[in-house]
Design a protein around this motif. Sequence first.
Motif, PDB file in Angstrom:
ATOM      1  N   THR A   1       1.599  -3.269   4.770  1.00 25.97           N
ATOM      2  CA  THR A   1       2.798  -2.551   4.329  1.00 25.97           C
ATOM      3  C   THR A   1       4.035  -2.874   5.154  1.00 25.97           C
ATOM      4  O   THR A   1       5.115  -3.115   4.584  1.00 25.97           O
ATOM      5  CB  THR A   1       2.528  -1.033   4.316  1.00 25.97           C
ATOM      6  OG1 THR A   1       1.475  -0.747   3.389  1.00 25.97           O
ATOM      7  CG2 THR A   1       3.782  -0.262   3.916  1.00 25.97           C
ATOM      8  N   PRO A   2       3.976  -2.911   6.510  1.00 28.19           N
ATOM      9  CA  PRO A   2       5.202  -3.190   7.266  1.00 28.19           C
ATOM     10  C   PRO A   2       5.853  -4.523   6.896  1.00 28.19           C
ATOM     11  O   PRO A   2       7.083  -4.592   6.733  1.00 28.19           O
ATOM     12  CB  PRO A   2       4.724  -3.193   8.720  1.00 28.19           C
ATOM     13  CG  PRO A   2       3.524  -2.308   8.725  1.00 28.19           C
ATOM     14  CD  PRO A   2       2.855  -2.562   7.405  1.00 28.19           C
ATOM     15  N   ALA A   3       5.064  -5.577   6.736  1.00 25.25           N
ATOM     16  CA  ALA A   3       5.622  -6.878   6.382  1.00 25.25           C
ATOM     17  C   ALA A   3       6.229  -6.858   4.976  1.00 25.25           C
ATOM     18  O   ALA A   3       7.281  -7.459   4.724  1.00 25.25           O
ATOM     19  CB  ALA A   3       4.558  -7.959   6.481  1.00 25.25           C
ATOM     20  N   GLN A   4       5.579  -6.161   4.047  1.00 27.18           N
ATOM     21  CA  GLN A   4       6.105  -6.063   2.688  1.00 27.18           C
ATOM     22  C   GLN A   4       7.425  -5.296   2.666  1.00 27.18           C
ATOM     23  O   GLN A   4       8.380  -5.680   1.979  1.00 27.18           O
ATOM     24  CB  GLN A   4       5.072  -5.388   1.786  1.00 27.18           C
ATOM     25  CG  GLN A   4       3.810  -6.198   1.590  1.00 27.18           C
ATOM     26  CD  GLN A   4       2.712  -5.400   0.887  1.00 27.18           C
ATOM     27  OE1 GLN A   4       2.830  -4.192   0.704  1.00 27.18           O
ATOM     28  NE2 GLN A   4       1.639  -6.081   0.502  1.00 27.18           N
ATOM     29  N   VAL A   5       7.482  -4.210   3.436  1.00 29.88           N
ATOM     30  CA  VAL A   5       8.703  -3.417   3.523  1.00 29.88           C
ATOM     31  C   VAL A   5       9.824  -4.230   4.152  1.00 29.88           C
ATOM     32  O   VAL A   5      10.969  -4.225   3.685  1.00 29.88           O
ATOM     33  CB  VAL A   5       8.442  -2.120   4.310  1.00 29.88           C
ATOM     34  CG1 VAL A   5       9.748  -1.427   4.666  1.00 29.88           C
ATOM     35  CG2 VAL A   5       7.535  -1.189   3.518  1.00 29.88           C
ATOM     36  N   ALA A   6       9.517  -4.956   5.221  1.00 30.41           N
ATOM     37  CA  ALA A   6      10.526  -5.784   5.895  1.00 30.41           C
ATOM     38  C   ALA A   6      11.060  -6.855   4.955  1.00 30.41           C
ATOM     39  O   ALA A   6      12.276  -7.128   4.939  1.00 30.41           O
ATOM     40  CB  ALA A   6       9.925  -6.420   7.147  1.00 30.41           C
ATOM     41  N   ALA A   7      10.197  -7.455   4.160  1.00 33.01           N
ATOM     42  CA  ALA A   7      10.638  -8.480   3.210  1.00 33.01           C
ATOM     43  C   ALA A   7      11.552  -7.883   2.150  1.00 33.01           C
ATOM     44  O   ALA A   7      12.557  -8.492   1.754  1.00 33.01           O
ATOM     45  CB  ALA A   7       9.429  -9.147   2.564  1.00 33.01           C
ATOM     46  N   LEU A   8      11.227  -6.685   1.667  1.00 36.05           N
ATOM     47  CA  LEU A   8      12.076  -6.033   0.670  1.00 36.05           C
ATOM     48  C   LEU A   8      13.448  -5.735   1.256  1.00 36.05           C
ATOM     49  O   LEU A   8      14.477  -5.975   0.612  1.00 36.05           O
ATOM     50  CB  LEU A   8      11.402  -4.745   0.183  1.00 36.05           C
ATOM     51  CG  LEU A   8      12.150  -3.939  -0.878  1.00 36.05           C
ATOM     52  CD1 LEU A   8      11.170  -3.275  -1.841  1.00 36.05           C
ATOM     53  CD2 LEU A   8      13.046  -2.861  -0.257  1.00 36.05           C
ATOM     54  N   LEU A   9      13.482  -5.204   2.477  1.00 31.87           N
ATOM     55  CA  LEU A   9      14.753  -4.897   3.116  1.00 31.87           C
ATOM     56  C   LEU A   9      15.607  -6.159   3.280  1.00 31.87           C
ATOM     57  O   LEU A   9      16.813  -6.161   3.009  1.00 31.87           O
ATOM     58  CB  LEU A   9      14.514  -4.258   4.481  1.00 31.87           C
ATOM     59  CG  LEU A   9      13.997  -2.823   4.493  1.00 31.87           C
ATOM     60  CD1 LEU A   9      13.571  -2.436   5.897  1.00 31.87           C
ATOM     61  CD2 LEU A   9      15.047  -1.860   3.992  1.00 31.87           C
ATOM     62  N   THR A  10      14.980  -7.227   3.714  1.00 30.71           N
ATOM     63  CA  THR A  10      15.712  -8.477   3.938  1.00 30.71           C
ATOM     64  C   THR A  10      16.284  -9.009   2.630  1.00 30.71           C
ATOM     65  O   THR A  10      17.444  -9.441   2.574  1.00 30.71           O
ATOM     66  CB  THR A  10      14.784  -9.514   4.592  1.00 30.71           C
ATOM     67  OG1 THR A  10      14.250  -8.970   5.811  1.00 30.71           O
ATOM     68  CG2 THR A  10      15.532 -10.793   4.897  1.00 30.71           C
ATOM     69  N   ALA A  11      15.479  -8.973   1.569  1.00 30.54           N
ATOM     70  CA  ALA A  11      15.947  -9.452   0.268  1.00 30.54           C
ATOM     71  C   ALA A  11      17.085  -8.595  -0.272  1.00 30.54           C
ATOM     72  O   ALA A  11      17.955  -9.096  -0.993  1.00 30.54           O
ATOM     73  CB  ALA A  11      14.781  -9.472  -0.722  1.00 30.54           C
ATOM     74  N   ARG A  12      17.114  -7.311   0.071  1.00 30.93           N
ATOM     75  CA  ARG A  12      18.162  -6.404  -0.398  1.00 30.93           C
ATOM     76  C   ARG A  12      19.450  -6.518   0.411  1.00 30.93           C
ATOM     77  O   ARG A  12      20.455  -5.888   0.095  1.00 30.93           O
ATOM     78  CB  ARG A  12      17.659  -4.959  -0.303  1.00 30.93           C
ATOM     79  CG  ARG A  12      16.950  -4.425  -1.530  1.00 30.93           C
ATOM     80  CD  ARG A  12      17.883  -4.105  -2.675  1.00 30.93           C
ATOM     81  NE  ARG A  12      18.940  -3.190  -2.284  1.00 30.93           N
ATOM     82  CZ  ARG A  12      18.828  -1.877  -2.228  1.00 30.93           C
ATOM     83  NH1 ARG A  12      17.662  -1.311  -2.553  1.00 30.93           N
ATOM     84  NH2 ARG A  12      19.844  -1.117  -1.873  1.00 30.93           N
ATOM     85  N   GLY A  13      19.428  -7.314   1.495  1.00 31.17           N
ATOM     86  CA  GLY A  13      20.605  -7.409   2.345  1.00 31.17           C
ATOM     87  C   GLY A  13      20.623  -6.391   3.454  1.00 31.17           C
ATOM     88  O   GLY A  13      21.688  -6.009   3.947  1.00 31.17           O
ATOM     89  N   TYR A  14      19.425  -5.969   3.877  1.00 29.45           N
ATOM     90  CA  TYR A  14      19.288  -5.022   4.981  1.00 29.45           C
ATOM     91  C   TYR A  14      18.397  -5.613   6.071  1.00 29.45           C
ATOM     92  O   TYR A  14      17.604  -4.919   6.699  1.00 29.45           O
ATOM     93  CB  TYR A  14      18.705  -3.699   4.476  1.00 29.45           C
ATOM     94  CG  TYR A  14      19.689  -2.859   3.701  1.00 29.45           C
ATOM     95  CD1 TYR A  14      20.332  -1.776   4.278  1.00 29.45           C
ATOM     96  CD2 TYR A  14      19.987  -3.166   2.373  1.00 29.45           C
ATOM     97  CE1 TYR A  14      21.241  -1.008   3.569  1.00 29.45           C
ATOM     98  CE2 TYR A  14      20.903  -2.406   1.648  1.00 29.45           C
ATOM     99  CZ  TYR A  14      21.521  -1.330   2.252  1.00 29.45           C
ATOM    100  OH  TYR A  14      22.425  -0.572   1.538  1.00 29.45           O
ATOM    101  N   GLY A  15      18.542  -6.910   6.315  1.00 29.16           N
ATOM    102  CA  GLY A  15      17.710  -7.589   7.303  1.00 29.16           C
ATOM    103  C   GLY A  15      17.945  -7.117   8.718  1.00 29.16           C
ATOM    104  O   GLY A  15      17.079  -7.281   9.589  1.00 29.16           O
ATOM    105  N   GLN A  16      19.112  -6.496   8.994  1.00 32.13           N
ATOM    106  CA  GLN A  16      19.395  -5.995  10.334  1.00 32.13           C
ATOM    107  C   GLN A  16      18.718  -4.662  10.614  1.00 32.13           C
ATOM    108  O   GLN A  16      18.785  -4.153  11.738  1.00 32.13           O
ATOM    109  CB  GLN A  16      20.909  -5.826  10.520  1.00 32.13           C
ATOM    110  CG  GLN A  16      21.693  -7.127  10.463  1.00 32.13           C
ATOM    111  CD  GLN A  16      23.174  -6.908  10.738  1.00 32.13           C
ATOM    112  OE1 GLN A  16      23.618  -5.793  11.003  1.00 32.13           O
ATOM    113  NE2 GLN A  16      23.951  -7.984  10.679  1.00 32.13           N
TER     114      GLN A  16
END
Length: 410
Positions: free
Chosen positions: A162-177
């Motif tokens: 789950t953490p990696a999937q959530v991080a990937a979603l955030l990054t794709a949405r423009g919330y990589g920071q």
Amino acid sequence: MRPLPRLDGHPPVVVVGIGADGWAGLAPASCAEIERAEVAVGSARQLALVPASVPVERVPWPSPMLEALAGLVERHAGRALVVLASGDPMLSGVGTTLTRLLGADRVRVLPAPSSVSLACARLGWAVEETQVVSLVGRALELLHPHVQPGRRLLVLGSDGDTPAQVAALLTARGYGQSRVTVLGGLGGPDESTHSGTAAAWDGPGPALAITALECRADPGTVPLPTTPGLPDEVYESDGQLTRSEVRVVALARLAPIPGQVLWDVGAGSGSIGVEWMRAHPTCRAVAIEASAERAGRIGRNAASLGVPALRVVQGRAPEVLFGLPDPDAVFIGGGLTTPGLFEACWVALPAGGRLVANAVTVESEAVLAGWFARVGGDLVRIGLQRAEPVGRFTGWKPAMPVTIWSVIKP
């Protein structure tokens, strides 16, 4: 999952929350309930936390658990039954399920600190100011509406991926920071904490973990609020789209209320149903669309904008309306001149239900005028003009006016 019959005369089912610290962390009342029980049901991990000296019959959860739950409780009716749960059984737990099946008077719940409470205690976050999003057995896309600048989220996941999937979603949405903190084994001897940014996140987390997020938008990222009127460009569309400004008015008249159901008839790109569901996690919607191509597009828009549970029905109204869940509100965005359509929608609405319809053609306006004369309501016309280049200058380009009829059924 079938409902259980009444089990009057039998002792209540006792649900005991148990944390990663096991038996040592239980309150005396919780220990006493397990010690006096004849049967204990739980996961293999939870049952192993009960000392071998406790003479209770241990029954591991069958798989799939929910489908077997009713039969399991009936099978042990009349015996002192304890169900073991993680942390607080009423937070996305089996306590809620059993209460719904048996009734609150037939279930006694003894909670332990939840993973949410423990995570907030470790992070120094106020529980009431922290949004909890459960992805256990649910689509990852449900996270989208909650990803907003400055928001603190706690994400409950099914496993260490789950953490990696959530991080990937955030990054794709423009919330990589965004700052990601994974808290594993909360309250237990192997408790762990690992932090980083969404964009730099790699590797799986612990199997028993909660993912904490501090959402930070990257430069240039445009927030997508849960209020109506998302930018038109966030939708995949072939042009059949209720424009942002008109969408705001239509949804204000539809009045999304938590727990209620919308029919979006002639859904086009699905924007009305999508934004109805984004208004609150319990809002439900059915998008009815005759075109198979557009129906597929609606499903993609729903997933990308965080409401993958939007139900898409491909077919022609009014024929496909029968058998759908009863609506609390109806939006008609297409097919206004179809014989019987308005009648079917009007009959389906309960007293107090809202109906909103948009028209852009003279023929469709005539239909709205007829219904306005018949049952009243509110009839308005919206004209929009957008600034566009005219040579070296800027001029106003008018869009087609939209007539909106809205009414509350008496």
